[in-house]
Design an enzyme around this catalytic site. Structure first.
Site, PDB file in Angstrom:
ATOM      1  N   TYR A 146      41.116  35.056  31.869  1.00  0.00           N
ATOM      2  CA  TYR A 146      40.102  36.436  31.429  1.00  0.00           C
ATOM      3  C   TYR A 146      40.548  37.018  29.878  1.00  0.00           C
ATOM      4  O   TYR A 146      39.729  37.876  29.398  1.00  0.00           O
ATOM      5  CB  TYR A 146      40.620  37.408  32.534  1.00  0.00           C
ATOM      6  N   LYS A 195      47.443  24.665  39.717  1.00  0.00           N
ATOM      7  CA  LYS A 195      46.910  23.483  39.469  1.00  0.00           C
ATOM      8  C   LYS A 195      47.500  22.412  38.555  1.00  0.00           C
ATOM      9  O   LYS A 195      46.913  21.963  37.358  1.00  0.00           O
ATOM     10  CB  LYS A 195      45.310  23.814  38.937  1.00  0.00           C
ATOM     11  N   ASP A 227      44.065  24.898  45.398  1.00  0.00           N
ATOM     12  CA  ASP A 227      42.840  24.634  46.559  1.00  0.00           C
ATOM     13  C   ASP A 227      43.707  24.483  47.843  1.00  0.00           C
ATOM     14  O   ASP A 227      43.195  25.157  48.756  1.00  0.00           O
ATOM     15  CB  ASP A 227      42.162  23.285  46.008  1.00  0.00           C
ATOM     16  N   ASP A 251      43.534  36.617  41.228  1.00  0.00           N
ATOM     17  CA  ASP A 251      42.224  37.317  41.635  1.00  0.00           C
ATOM     18  C   ASP A 251      41.240  37.040  42.830  1.00  0.00           C
ATOM     19  O   ASP A 251      41.027  37.783  43.599  1.00  0.00           O
ATOM     20  CB  ASP A 251      41.253  37.170  40.196  1.00  0.00           C
ATOM     21  N   ASP A 255      41.919  38.509  46.762  1.00  0.00           N
ATOM     22  CA  ASP A 255      40.699  39.018  47.858  1.00  0.00           C
ATOM     23  C   ASP A 255      40.535  38.397  48.930  1.00  0.00           C
ATOM     24  O   ASP A 255      40.384  38.937  49.967  1.00  0.00           O
ATOM     25  CB  ASP A 255      39.374  38.840  46.981  1.00  0.00           C
TER      26      ASP A 255
END
Ligand code: NAD
Length: 361
Positions: A146, A195, A227, A251, A255
């Protein structure tokens, strides 16, 4: 002891829920013999109305000079509020991003806890919920994808866009230290999510996290690919204590974790910098649809105040007392409308605050 707390009431239901959290902090003072000095700070729509901008230099200075900031939520209805006629850089949300940056809040903490009494709201099947879950996601907030360089261009008539995911070892180390420190106050397990089978930034992440782990021999560290973590959160959420991860993964995962609790009005959050300073706020927004009706659930903000006591003021006993009071009120069957279920007693925002305050011991 005396502490200075900046209060950002914000917009929508913000003022109502912050008033209840203040009620709780005042009760903590009374029971435990502390004193809190409050300073009201404007941010978001309230600041636009007063000063024409969503954040002023004075507001930043007031926040910086406090021990911690407690915030409601900011923003209005994007379709009807005049704030959204302004240039995006002048809208309420711009103020929030600016204050996070000004205060160097690089660590975002979001607990996801399933209350026994609210199990019915959890979308998972009973056998997945097991004995419930109690995790906290520690997300790096000021680096990664970001904040990396980005561009969109056209080459030989083909449109292309590039975003850059970059982390340096210092950024990784400081967030890892936060996660291990927090795990030390909990069940002493860190799951670092990356990852590393594909990304260089994740391989560096993993190496540095292992380096930091050596300083915390009593804390168990495990690595998990992002994942797999997304699957495990709905398969067996009870396995997690502290999840440590980078900005974009955090992020998405935070959620997902909050959805599995099923009740947005209950979820607190904290954003911390390198010192003990932090900004504490509920995970939900300013709910303009119910603002001023006296029905908003103040518990997420009250639990954010408990996090403030624990992480910024180092008042663990007091934080425990607030969390226990919330559990007690729920176990006695009191509910705001958003978490209401059959056989329970419906109460408004202020009554919920009173009930919790009365149970702080
Ligand atoms: P929201 O979280 O405000 O509301 C979503 C739904 O949940 C609404 O139906 C609302 O009534 C309900 N809800 C939320 N909190 C509740 C509570 N404490 N008690 C009872 N019900 C509650 O999300 P939204 O509608 O997408 O956004 C509204 C505004 O909030 C927007 O301006 C948005 O930008 C802003 N927002 C601010 C923050 C923040 O301040 N950090 C975060 C998210 C959204």
């Amino acid at each position: 002891m005396n502490y200075n707390i900046a209060l950002i009431h914000g917009d929508g239901i913000g003022p109502e829920i912050v008033d209840e959290a203040k009620k709780i902090l005042d009760k903590v003072c009374e029971v435990y013999g502390h004193s809190f000095t409050y300073k009201n700070v404007l941010l978001g729509g309230a600041s636009i109305d007063a000063h024409g901008v969503p954040l002023t230099g004075e507001a930043i200075e007031d926040a910086k000079s406090s021990d911690a900031v407690l915030m409601g939520s900011i923003g209005g209805d994007a379709k009807t509020s005049p704030w959204y006629q302004l240039d995006p850089s002048k809208r309420p949300e711009a103020g929030l991003l600016a204050i996070r940056k000004a205060l160097n809040l690089f660590a975002n903490l979001r607990p996801a806890y399933l209350y026994d009494e609210l199990k019915a709201a959890c979308p998972l099947k009973e056998d997945r919920i097991g004995d419930g879950f109690d995790m906290i996601i520690v997300r790096e907030l000021t680096g990664g994808l970001y904040f990396g360089e980005r561009k969109t261009f056209e080459e030989n008539g083909v449109k292309t866009a590039v975003d850059t995911l970059s982390y340096n070892e210092n950024e990784i180390r400081r967030i890892a230290v936060k996660a291990f420190e927090i795990a030390g106050k909990r069940r002493k397990k860190v799951t670092s999510v990356d990852k590393a089978n594909v990304l260089d930034s994740s391989r560096l992440w993993r190496n540095i996290v292992e380096e930091v782990a050596r300083d915390y021999p009593d804390i168990t560290l495990e690595h998990m690919l992002v994942d797999n973590c997304a699957m495990q959160l709905v398969h067996n959420p009870g396995q997690f204590d502290v999840i440590l991860t980078e900005n974009m993964f955090g992020d998405i995962l935070s959620d997902e974790a909050s959805m599995v609790t099923g009740s947005i009005g209950m979820l607190s959050s904290a954003s911390l910098n390198e010192t003990s300073f932090g900004l504490y706020e509920p995970s939900h927004g300013s709910a303009p649809d119910i603002a001023g009706k006296g029905i908003a659930n103040p518990i997420a903000t009250i639990l954010s105040a408990a996090m403030l006591l624990r992480f910024s003021l180092n008042l663990d006993k007091e934080a425990d007392a607030v969390e226990a009071a919330v559990e007690k009120v729920l176990s006695e069957g009191y509910r705001t409308v958003d978490i209401m279920s059959e056989g329970c007693e419906k109460v408004g925002t202020s009554k919920m605050g009173d009930l919790i305050a009365e149970r702080i011991r």
